[in-house]
Design a protein around this motif. Structure first.
Motif, PDB file in Angstrom:
ATOM      1  N   GLY A 108      48.083   9.730  38.114  1.00 23.40           N
ATOM      2  CA  GLY A 108      49.132  10.745  38.188  1.00 23.40           C
ATOM      3  C   GLY A 108      50.520  10.167  38.285  1.00 23.40           C
ATOM      4  N   HIS A 109      51.476  10.809  37.602  1.00 17.32           N
ATOM      5  CA  HIS A 109      52.883  10.403  37.574  1.00 17.32           C
ATOM      6  C   HIS A 109      53.078   9.027  36.938  1.00 17.32           C
ATOM      7  CE1 HIS A 109      53.532  13.869  40.134  1.00 17.32           C
ATOM      8  NE2 HIS A 109      52.677  13.381  41.011  1.00 17.32           N
ATOM      9  N   GLY A 110      52.103   8.593  36.131  1.00 15.43           N
ATOM     10  CA  GLY A 110      52.248   7.337  35.406  1.00 15.43           C
ATOM     11  C   GLY A 110      52.237   6.094  36.269  1.00 15.43           C
ATOM     12  N   GLN A 111      51.630   6.182  37.464  1.00 14.34           N
ATOM     13  CA  GLN A 111      51.565   5.017  38.343  1.00 14.34           C
ATOM     14  C   GLN A 111      50.673   3.934  37.720  1.00 14.34           C
ATOM     15  OE1 GLN A 111      51.422   6.334  42.795  1.00 14.34           O
ATOM     16  NE2 GLN A 111      50.502   8.012  41.636  1.00 14.34           N
ATOM     17  N   PHE A 112      50.980   2.681  38.031  1.00 16.35           N
ATOM     18  CA  PHE A 112      50.309   1.554  37.400  1.00 16.35           C
ATOM     19  C   PHE A 112      48.870   1.413  37.889  1.00 16.35           C
ATOM     20  CE2 PHE A 112      49.777  -3.268  37.353  1.00 16.35           C
ATOM     21  CZ  PHE A 112      49.315  -3.277  36.044  1.00 16.35           C
ATOM     22  N   THR A 113      47.936   1.353  36.948  1.00 16.11           N
ATOM     23  CA  THR A 113      46.504   1.276  37.282  1.00 16.11           C
ATOM     24  C   THR A 113      46.148   0.017  38.070  1.00 16.11           C
ATOM     25  OG1 THR A 113      46.135   0.305  35.097  1.00 16.11           O
ATOM     26  CG2 THR A 113      45.739   2.674  35.338  1.00 16.11           C
ATOM     27  N   GLY A 114      46.912  -1.048  37.885  1.00 13.81           N
ATOM     28  CA  GLY A 114      46.624  -2.288  38.607  1.00 13.81           C
ATOM     29  C   GLY A 114      46.741  -2.160  40.106  1.00 13.81           C
ATOM     30  N   TYR A 115      47.406  -1.077  40.575  1.00 14.73           N
ATOM     31  CA  TYR A 115      47.591  -0.865  42.010  1.00 14.73           C
ATOM     32  C   TYR A 115      46.572   0.113  42.606  1.00 14.73           C
ATOM     33  CZ  TYR A 115      52.170  -3.010  41.129  1.00 14.73           C
ATOM     34  OH  TYR A 115      53.182  -3.859  40.759  1.00 14.73           O
ATOM     35  N   ILE A 116      45.580   0.530  41.841  1.00 18.26           N
ATOM     36  CA  ILE A 116      44.559   1.434  42.387  1.00 18.26           C
ATOM     37  C   ILE A 116      43.810   0.725  43.521  1.00 18.26           C
ATOM     38  CG2 ILE A 116      42.377   2.624  41.901  1.00 18.26           C
ATOM     39  CD1 ILE A 116      43.386   3.046  39.028  1.00 18.26           C
ATOM     40  N   LYS A 117      43.842   1.357  44.699  1.00 12.70           N
ATOM     41  CA  LYS A 117      43.214   0.753  45.876  1.00 12.70           C
ATOM     42  C   LYS A 117      42.863   1.849  46.871  1.00 12.70           C
ATOM     43  CE  LYS A 117      44.054  -2.908  49.320  1.00 12.70           C
ATOM     44  NZ  LYS A 117      45.049  -3.893  49.801  1.00 12.70           N
ATOM     45  N   MET A 118      41.588   1.892  47.237  1.00  9.27           N
ATOM     46  CA  MET A 118      41.131   2.927  48.157  1.00  9.27           C
ATOM     47  C   MET A 118      41.441   2.545  49.606  1.00  9.27           C
ATOM     48  SD  MET A 118      40.003   5.188  46.110  1.00  9.27           S
ATOM     49  CE  MET A 118      41.036   4.662  44.746  1.00  9.27           C
ATOM     50  N   ALA A 119      41.585   3.559  50.459  1.00 10.57           N
ATOM     51  CA  ALA A 119      42.009   3.345  51.846  1.00 10.57           C
ATOM     52  C   ALA A 119      40.862   2.936  52.761  1.00 10.57           C
ATOM     53  CB  ALA A 119      42.666   4.620  52.386  1.00 10.57           C
ATOM     54  N   ASN A 120      39.622   3.221  52.378  1.00 10.09           N
ATOM     55  CA  ASN A 120      38.482   2.912  53.247  1.00 10.09           C
ATOM     56  C   ASN A 120      37.224   2.726  52.416  1.00 10.09           C
ATOM     57  OD1 ASN A 120      37.326   5.639  52.809  1.00 10.09           O
ATOM     58  ND2 ASN A 120      39.080   6.311  54.055  1.00 10.09           N
ATOM     59  N   GLU A 121      36.172   2.259  53.081  1.00 13.95           N
ATOM     60  CA  GLU A 121      34.920   1.957  52.389  1.00 13.95           C
ATOM     61  C   GLU A 121      34.290   3.198  51.763  1.00 13.95           C
ATOM     62  OE1 GLU A 121      31.736  -0.393  50.960  1.00 13.95           O
ATOM     63  OE2 GLU A 121      33.742  -0.910  51.700  1.00 13.95           O
ATOM     64  N   ALA A 122      34.363   4.296  52.464  1.00 11.93           N
ATOM     65  CA  ALA A 122      33.765   5.532  51.940  1.00 11.93           C
ATOM     66  C   ALA A 122      34.405   5.917  50.602  1.00 11.93           C
ATOM     67  CB  ALA A 122      33.928   6.662  52.952  1.00 11.93           C
ATOM     68  N   ASN A 123      35.723   5.819  50.526  1.00  4.41           N
ATOM     69  CA  ASN A 123      36.405   6.158  49.277  1.00  4.41           C
ATOM     70  C   ASN A 123      36.145   5.134  48.170  1.00  4.41           C
ATOM     71  OD1 ASN A 123      37.393   8.520  50.294  1.00  4.41           O
ATOM     72  ND2 ASN A 123      39.546   7.944  50.219  1.00  4.41           N
ATOM     73  N   ASP A 158      43.766  -4.725  41.282  1.00  2.00           N
ATOM     74  CA  ASP A 158      43.434  -4.509  42.694  1.00  2.00           C
ATOM     75  C   ASP A 158      42.000  -4.011  42.876  1.00  2.00           C
ATOM     76  OD1 ASP A 158      45.834  -5.415  43.605  1.00  2.00           O
ATOM     77  OD2 ASP A 158      46.634  -3.468  44.208  1.00  2.00           O
ATOM     78  N   PHE A 159      41.533  -3.197  41.965  1.00  4.95           N
ATOM     79  CA  PHE A 159      40.144  -2.740  41.978  1.00  4.95           C
ATOM     80  C   PHE A 159      39.209  -3.940  41.872  1.00  4.95           C
ATOM     81  CE2 PHE A 159      37.054   0.352  39.540  1.00  4.95           C
ATOM     82  CZ  PHE A 159      36.099   0.183  40.540  1.00  4.95           C
ATOM     83  N   ILE A 160      39.506  -4.859  40.984  1.00  4.47           N
ATOM     84  CA  ILE A 160      38.662  -6.040  40.785  1.00  4.47           C
ATOM     85  C   ILE A 160      38.766  -6.999  41.973  1.00  4.47           C
ATOM     86  CG2 ILE A 160      38.367  -8.107  39.358  1.00  4.47           C
ATOM     87  CD1 ILE A 160      39.245  -6.304  36.967  1.00  4.47           C
ATOM     88  N   ASN A 161      39.976  -7.236  42.453  1.00  2.21           N
ATOM     89  CA  ASN A 161      40.165  -8.161  43.577  1.00  2.21           C
ATOM     90  C   ASN A 161      39.437  -7.696  44.828  1.00  2.21           C
ATOM     91  OD1 ASN A 161      41.763  -9.857  42.070  1.00  2.21           O
ATOM     92  ND2 ASN A 161      43.703  -9.090  42.879  1.00  2.21           N
ATOM     93  N   ASN A 162      39.448  -6.384  45.067  1.00  2.00           N
ATOM     94  CA  ASN A 162      38.842  -5.848  46.277  1.00  2.00           C
ATOM     95  C   ASN A 162      37.347  -5.603  46.162  1.00  2.00           C
ATOM     96  OD1 ASN A 162      40.989  -5.009  48.506  1.00  2.00           O
ATOM     97  ND2 ASN A 162      41.941  -4.696  46.495  1.00  2.00           N
ATOM     98  N   ARG A 163      36.836  -5.460  44.942  1.00  2.00           N
ATOM     99  CA  ARG A 163      35.423  -5.110  44.763  1.00  2.00           C
ATOM    100  C   ARG A 163      34.775  -5.955  43.671  1.00  2.00           C
ATOM    101  NH1 ARG A 163      34.505  -2.060  49.198  1.00  2.00           N
ATOM    102  NH2 ARG A 163      32.699  -1.076  48.176  1.00  2.00           N
TER     103      ARG A 163
END
Length: 335
Positions: A108-123, A158-163
């Motif tokens: 949403g709002h054209g935010q950069f996909t590389g910054y996708i990062k969930m706040a907790n394990e459940a998410n 960020d998705f790859i780095n974290n998971r």
């Protein structure tokens, strides 16, 4: 060995060597539209000399930390949905064009996909399940339609780095469904940290590397600007023993196009065709002759060729601009 036999063998080897240099993926990134396509939309791609097309369906998330991927929604454009993808691939195949299927996320709002990062394990778990559903559905479609290359994600650092474990598992699941070639579209400043290149067939890079800070860079300036980037690319290529594919490449027809080539800011609107042409010539000169380089997909190509690009357009598309002729000439050499 008789001299004429030796001469014949050397001729064959020369031909084979030439083929290894010239057999490239000469692609366009085909923008999804609101409508089905037909020959009037696909013939200009053939006329460019392209042999591959990236077809790009989209999934959507509302915010960088919200976990649900929505796709195949009623309000999506036709070409962004599964039914449109099938129709696009069918029409492009009629022109003997090969396909890379490249499902992508839009935040949403054209935010950069590389910054996708969930706040907790459940998410994270919800997001992983949602992304898997999205990407595996298109992997099945790629298999059904005999697509040559499937891209498992685009600019998701960020998705790859974290998971990382999730991604190795996902790749294994995709391989159970789809038997063609696999890549991932890493951002230009991400590819050297992507952990799973050994599991894929191509090292995929969205190649928006900064190469010149000049208003109108010369070809020579841009070639010089590529030197350090090429060294890093070659280092990753040698470490993984995989060919490099520019899953996206290209420059806007705008002043300072080589300074931050990833920028799509509409306030940058001073048309500069010479800058776009010179930067593109340099990229071709630096990479297309290399045996370890597989080719790339120009960003971006619209279905309505006659009304796209043109004299007043400062965006990425090469359509109806001087650079289109440069790409055509080059693609026909490396077909």
């Amino acid at each position: 060995m008789a001299p004429f036999k030796l001469l014949f063998l050397l001729s064959i080897l020369a031909i084979q060597s030439c083929k290894t240099h010239t057999n490239k993926i000469n692609g366009v990134s085909f923008v999804a539209s609101r409508q089905p396509i037909d020959q009037t939309h696909t013939r200009p791609v053939v006329n460019l000399g392209a042999n591959y097309v990236a077809v790009m369906p989209f999934g959507f998330i509302k915010d960088l930390s919200l976990p649900n991927v929505k796709y195949n929604m009623e309000n999506q454009w036709y070409g962004e949905k599964g039914e449109g993808v099938v129709q696009y691939i069918t029409e492009l195949n009629k022109q003997q064009l090969n396909i890379m299927l490249k499902p992508q996320l839009w935040v949403g709002h054209g935010q950069f996909t590389g910054y996708i990062k969930m706040a907790n394990e459940a998410n994270w778990k919800i997001f992983e399940e949602s992304y898997s559903k999205f990407i595996l559905e298109y992997a099945r479609l790629a298999s059904k339609m005999n697509v040559k290359v499937f891209c498992i994600g685009t600019e998701l650092e960020d998705f790859i780095n974290n998971r990382p474990d999730y991604w190795f598992k996902l790749i294994k699941e995709i391989k159970g469904i789809y038997k063609g070639k696999l890549t991932y579209a890493a951002n230009w400043d991400e590819f050297n940290r992507t952990p799973f290149w050994s599991e894929l067939d191509f090292i995929g890079i969205d190649a928006y590397f900064p190469v010149s800070s000049s208003k109108t860079p010369t070809v020579a300036e841009c070639i010089l600007g590529w030197e350090k980037h090429k060294r890093y690319i070659l280092k990753v290529q040698k470490a993984n023993k995989k060919p490099v594919l520019f899953t996206e490449y290209g420059y806007r027809s705008v002043d300072y196009t080589g300074r931050e080539p990833w920028l799509s800011d509409r306030s940058l609107n001073q048309v500069n065709f010479e800058a776009q042409t010179n930067a593109t010539k340099a990229l071709f000169s630096v990479f297309w002759h290399e045996n370890w380089f597989a080719g790339g997909f120009i960003w971006k190509w619209f279905h309505n060729h006659d009304t796209s690009g043109g004299d007043n357009d400062s965006r990425f598309t090469p359509q109806n601009k001087p650079v289109e002729a440069i790409i055509r000439k080059h693609y026909r050499v490396y077909e």
